[in-house]
Scaffold this motif. Structure first.
Motif, mmCIF file in Angstrom:
data_model
loop_
_atom_site.group_PDB
_atom_site.id
_atom_site.type_symbol
_atom_site.label_atom_id
_atom_site.label_comp_id
_atom_site.label_asym_id
_atom_site.label_seq_id
_atom_site.Cartn_x
_atom_site.Cartn_y
_atom_site.Cartn_z
ATOM 1 N N ALA A 1 29.458 14.762 -21.308
ATOM 2 C CA ALA A 1 28.127 14.707 -20.696
ATOM 3 C C ALA A 1 27.913 13.238 -20.329
ATOM 4 N N PHE A 2 28.188 12.915 -19.087
ATOM 5 C CA PHE A 2 28.374 11.518 -18.686
ATOM 6 C C PHE A 2 27.700 11.243 -17.347
ATOM 7 N N GLY A 3 27.315 9.984 -17.155
ATOM 8 C CA GLY A 3 26.852 9.551 -15.845
ATOM 9 C C GLY A 3 25.396 9.152 -15.835
ATOM 10 N N GLU A 4 24.901 8.818 -14.652
ATOM 11 C CA GLU A 4 23.499 8.435 -14.497
ATOM 12 C C GLU A 4 22.688 9.716 -14.329
ATOM 13 N N ILE A 5 21.886 10.050 -15.346
ATOM 14 C CA ILE A 5 21.187 11.334 -15.372
ATOM 15 C C ILE A 5 19.727 11.213 -14.929
ATOM 16 N N GLU A 6 19.196 10.031 -14.919
ATOM 17 C CA GLU A 6 17.920 9.651 -14.297
ATOM 18 C C GLU A 6 18.141 8.247 -13.768
ATOM 19 N N ARG A 7 17.304 7.812 -12.876
ATOM 20 C CA ARG A 7 17.472 6.451 -12.369
ATOM 21 C C ARG A 7 17.415 5.461 -13.536
ATOM 22 N N GLY A 8 18.517 4.755 -13.760
ATOM 23 C CA GLY A 8 18.561 3.777 -14.839
ATOM 24 C C GLY A 8 18.818 4.354 -16.223
ATOM 25 N N VAL A 9 19.070 5.655 -16.319
ATOM 26 C CA VAL A 9 19.377 6.290 -17.613
ATOM 27 C C VAL A 9 20.790 6.869 -17.534
ATOM 28 N N PHE A 10 21.636 6.433 -18.440
ATOM 29 C CA PHE A 10 23.048 6.816 -18.427
ATOM 30 C C PHE A 10 23.397 7.546 -19.720
ATOM 31 N N ALA A 11 24.308 8.516 -19.627
ATOM 32 C CA ALA A 11 24.707 9.300 -20.788
ATOM 33 C C ALA A 11 26.158 9.039 -21.143
ATOM 34 N N THR B 1 30.798 4.232 -19.635
ATOM 35 C CA THR B 1 29.370 4.161 -19.295
ATOM 36 C C THR B 1 28.948 2.727 -19.035
ATOM 37 N N ALA B 2 29.408 1.802 -19.876
ATOM 38 C CA ALA B 2 29.071 0.388 -19.660
ATOM 39 C C ALA B 2 29.598 -0.086 -18.310
ATOM 40 N N GLU B 3 30.817 0.289 -17.983
ATOM 41 C CA GLU B 3 31.411 -0.139 -16.711
ATOM 42 C C GLU B 3 30.669 0.470 -15.529
ATOM 43 N N LEU B 4 30.351 1.763 -15.631
ATOM 44 C CA LEU B 4 29.604 2.426 -14.555
ATOM 45 C C LEU B 4 28.240 1.778 -14.371
ATOM 46 N N MET B 5 27.543 1.535 -15.462
ATOM 47 C CA MET B 5 26.192 0.989 -15.412
ATOM 48 C C MET B 5 26.162 -0.394 -14.767
ATOM 49 N N LEU B 6 27.204 -1.190 -15.014
ATOM 50 C CA LEU B 6 27.242 -2.550 -14.470
ATOM 51 C C LEU B 6 27.975 -2.627 -13.135
ATOM 52 N N GLY B 7 28.340 -1.457 -12.593
ATOM 53 C CA GLY B 7 28.935 -1.427 -11.268
ATOM 54 C C GLY B 7 30.381 -1.842 -11.206
#
Length: 448
Positions: free
Chosen positions: A371-381, A400-406
Motif C-alpha cells: 500500500a504505497f504512494g501519494e494517497i492525498e496531496r502531500g500524504v504518502f503511504a 517512499t522517502a525517495e518518491l516524496m523527495l522526487g
C-alpha cells in the motif's frame, strides 16, 4: 473523511499489543525520547517508528540532511510490531511456493531480490556506521528446514530455482542440519548466506537513536488526527500538534484506522514464544542459528545465545483479526501449539518452559502488493508489508522517502510499477475466506 475544502482524518483506533515480546524483555529498560508537548512546525511528519518509518527517516536525512523530520511513535520504540518480529532481513524468497518468486518469471524474482537487498544495504550501512555487533546485526545467513518428505521436495525444487538465478546456496542432509541445530527432527535444509539476522527490538531502538537533528523521534506520541491547512497539514497528538508540508503513513495496517485503504488490507497476526534460559551444554550444535520452514505457514525457529544461557524462539500460527486486536485466548492457543512444536524438535529440553509469548501484526493485500504512494496531496503511504516485514517494510520506507523527495531510482520505479491493492470481498465473506485459507494452509504445512 472530508468536508468542504478541508480534509480531516481521525484515527478510529490506536495500536494495541498482546503479550510481552521476549526481544524487549531481554533488553535493559529503555530511556525513552520525550513525548511531543505543544505546537511545532516541521517539513515532514512520519507516523510510526518501525522498520518503514525509521527507514524513511534515515533515507530522507541521507538525501537532504537539512529537512526537518518528526517521527511519531504511539508507544515506546521497539515495543510495537517491529519489536515483535522474528528478526530475519531476508534477501531471497521466503516461501518456495510463493507466486511472487516462482520459477516461471526470473525477472520478477530478480526484482523481488533487488527490493530485499536494497533494504539490507540500508541496514548494513547503519550497522557499520554505529559499530553494532552480532548481538544486534548478524549477516550470518539462514536455513530453510524441512521436517517431512514434502518439505524435502520443496527445498530441492527451490534450490533448482536458485541455481537458475545464479544465487549461492547449499543443500544439507539430516545429519548436517542436526549438527547445526542439535535437533534430529529435521530431514534436510537449504542454507542461503545473504539473510541478515537481527535482534529486532534492539535494532529498532538503535535505528531510532542514531537519527540526529533535524530528525526528532517522539515516543508515546500517537497521531490521533490530521487535517489539511491550505498549503500543508496539521497533525494532532494528545498533547501537541505539528504543522507540516508532508506526511508519511508508516503505520502498516493502521493506515486503515485513518480511513485509507479501507477494505483493501487484511490484518493478520502471527505468534511467537521464547523459552527461558537453559544451559547451552544441554543442546548440541551451534549456539546461534536461525531457520525458516520449508513449507509456507510452517514453524520458524531461532537459537539465541546469552551470557546466562541460551533461549529458543518458536514462531507459528496465523490468525485474522479485522479489529487489529488479539485476545489473550488466541495467544494461549498459539502458545499451546508452540509448546508442542518445541517438544517435537527438542525432546531433550522437555522441562524447559516458555517465558514470553506475544502476538505481532502484519498487513497483507489480496494481490500481495504494498500500500504505497501519494494517497492525498502531500500524504504518502509506506504500508502493506505482506509478511517478511523487516525486509519489505524497510524497502517501502526507502522508496517512499525517495518518491516524496522526487528522486527517481530503480527502487522507486519498481514500486511505482505495482498495481494498487485490490478491494477485498465484503464482510463477512472476507473473514470466512481468510480464516478458511489460513486453516487450510496450516493443515497443509502439517508438522513443518
Amino acid at each position: 473523511m472530508s468536508g468542504n475544502s478541508k480534509k480531516v482524518f481521525v484515527a478510529s483506533r490506536l495500536p494495541k499489543h498482546t503479550g510481552v515480546s521476549g526481544w524487549v524483555a531481554m533488553l535493559p529498560a529503555r530511556v525513552e525520547r520525550p513525548r511531543l508537548e505543544g505546537s511545532i512546525a516541521t517539513d515532514v511528519v512520519i507516523i510510526g517508528a518501525g522498520f518503514a518509518g525509521l527507514s524513511a527517516a534515515r533515507r530522507v536525512s541521507q538525501l537532504d540532511p537539512n529537512i526537518r523530520v518528526a517521527v511519531l511513535e504511539a508507544g515506546v520504540v521497539g515495543e510495537g510490531a517491529a519489536g515483535r518480529n522474528s528478526g530475519f532481513i531476508i534477501d531471497l524468497p521466503h516461501e518456495v511456493s510463493s507466486d511472487d518468486y516462482g520459477g516461471d518469471s526470473a525477472s520478477k524474482s530478480k526484482q523481488a531480490i533487488f527490493i530485499s537487498r536494497s533494504a539490507i544495504a540500508l541496514a548494513k550501512g547503519m550497522a557499520e556506521e554505529q559499530g553494532w555487533g552480532g548481538e544486534i546485526f548478524d549477516p550470518c545467513g539462514r536455513y530453510s528446514v524441512a521436517i517431512s518428505k514434502e518439505g524435502d521436495r520443496h527445498l530441492v525444487g527451490y534450490a533448482g530455482q536458485l541455481e537458475k538465478l545464479g544465487e549461492e546456496h547449499r543443500l544439507l542432509d539430516a545429519q548436517e542440519i542436526a549438527a547445526i541445530t542439535g535437533s534430529r527432527s529435521y530431514t534436510s535444509a537449504l542454507f542461503t548466506p545473504g539473510t541478515v539476522i537481527v535482534q529486532p527490538a534492539a535494532y529498532i531502538r538503535g535505528m531510532a537513536d542514531c537519527l540526529t537533528q533535524p530528525v526528532t523521534v517522539y515516543e508515546k506520541t500517537p497521531a490521533v488526527a490530521f487535517e489539511s491547512t491550505g498549503q500543508g497539514w496539521l497533525v494532532k497528538t494528545p498533547a501537541g500538534s505539528i504543522s507540516t508540508d508532508r506526511i508519511v503513513l508508516a503505520n502498516n495496517g493502521h493506515a486503515e484506522s485513518f480511513g485509507f485503504f479501507k477494505g483493501r488490507l487484511l490484518h493478520i497476526f502471527t505468534y511467537a514464544s521464547m523459552s527461558r534460559e537453559f544451559d547451552p551444554g544441554r543442546l548440541p550444535g551451534e549456539r546461534k542459528w536461525a531457520a525458516t520452514p520449508a513449507l509456507p505457514m510452517g514453524t520458524t525457529v531461532r537459537r539465541v545465545p546469552g551470557q546466562r544461557g541460551d533461549r529458543i524462539l518458536i514462531r507459528s500460527r496465523y490468525t485474522y483479526h479485522a479489529a487489529q486486536i488479539v485476545s489473550e485466548g488466541a495467544l494461549r492457543r498459539a502458545g499451546a501449539l508452540h509448546d508442542r512444536k518445541f517438544k517435537a524438535r527438542f525432546p531433550g529440553l522437555d522441562d524447559v518452559s516458555m517465558e514470553y509469548r506475544w502476538a505481532g501484526a502484519m498487513a497483507v493485500t489480496w494481490n500481495s502488493v504494498p500500500a504505497f504512494g501519494e494517497i492525498e496531496r502531500g500524504v504518502f503511504a509506506a504500508c502493506g508489508c505482506n509478511g517478511v516485514g523487516a525486509t519489505k517494510a524497510t524497502a517501502s520506507g526507502i522508496a517512499t522517502a525517495e518518491l516524496m523527495l522526487g528522486h527517481s531510482t530503480e527502487l522507486t520505479q519498481i514500486y511505482r510499477s505495482f498495481e494498487a491493492p485490490k478491494a477485498l470481498p465484503p464482510q463477512p465473506f472476507t473473514a470466512i475466506g481468510v480464516k478458511a485459507n489460513l486453516t487450510f494452509r496450516e493443515w497443509n504445512a502439517g508438522d513443518e
